[in-house]
Design a protein around this motif. Sequence first.
Motif: not given
Length: 307
Positions: A25-36
Motif C-alpha cells: 500500500a502506497a498511501y500509508i507511508d509505514v506500510l509502503a516501507r513494509a518488508d515485502t
Amino acid sequence: MKSPIPDYLQHVLDKARDNEAGAPAAYIDVLARADTSKLAVALAMVDGNLYSAGDDQVEFSIQSISKAFVYALAIEDAGLPRVLEKIGVEPSGDRFNQLSLERGTNRPMNPMINAGAITAHSLVVAPNATAEARTERILKSLSRLAGRQLHVDEEVYEAELKDADRNMGIGHMLKAAGIITCDPREAVKGYIRQCAINVNVKDLAMMSATLCNAGVHPFSGEQIIPHASVRQVLSVMTTCGMYDAAGDWVSNVGIPAKSGVAGGIIGTLPGQVGIAAFSPKLDERGNSVRGVAICEQLSRDMGLHMM
Ligand code: DON
C-alpha cells in the motif's frame, strides 16, 4: 508422529513466493516501507488445532479485516435493525475508499468499505460514546478473539492519521447525510485506530475460526460473538469482503473472506476452518497477491469451496 500439515503449508508458501506481482500500500507511508519478503499462513480448526508456517510471528496491522469484527460489535451494541438502517448489505462494485452511498437511503453500501466501517465504528458502545470507550471495547474484543492482549501500532496510526483527508472527507459526508451523529473526526480517528491494531497470522486464524464456530472461541469455549451476528457478518463477507474482486473470489475460492491493506486475509469456512494468510504486496483491488494465491491453493487442495 509428526503432523504432515506444517510441511504441506510450507509447500503452499514456497509456491506462493514465486509470485512477485503487486506492491505494498502506497498511501500509508509505514506500510509502503513494509518488508515485502514476509509470507505466512495459519489454519485454525474448529476443534482447536492450530497449524502455521512461514513468518507466523511477524505482526502487521489488521486494517480492513477489523471491519468484519467491528460490524459484529455494532450489531451487538446497536441491534441489527438499527445497523441496517445505517449500513446496507450490497456490494458496491467500487474501490474500498469510495463514498458509495446507496441512492435513496444514503446508507453506505456495506460495512466492508471505509464509509460503512466508519459508520459501524460510530455505533459501537453508543452513538454518543467517547472515542476512547469505543477503541477500548474494540481492542478488548479483538484481543479475546485472538486469545492474547493485542496493541495498537502507534506508528501506523500516526502515519494513517496524518494523510487521512480521504477518510475524513468520507466522515464529514456521512455526518452531512445524517448517517453518523457523532463528531466525524472522532469517528474517523477511532476507525483508523481500530485498523492499526497489530496481529499475526495465528491471531487472525483464531479470530476467523471463532466465526467458523458460530461465535464460540475454539480454544476457550467462550461465546464471544452472538450466533445471529456471525450469520450477518459471514453473509456480508461473502458478498463484499474482497471488494470489487468479490465475484472472482467467490468463484475461485468460495469461502467468506476479508482482506486488509497491510497484506492480511482471512477466509472463514463455517463449521470447519479459519484461514489466515499474510504478505504485503497488493493487487490493484487492495488484496494481498500472495495471500489470494495461498487461499486459492488451499481451497483447491482441501476442497474448501462452499459449492
Ligand atoms: O481506511 C483505510 O484506508 C485503511 N485503514 C484500511 C483499508 C483496507 O485495509 C482496505 N483493504 N484491503
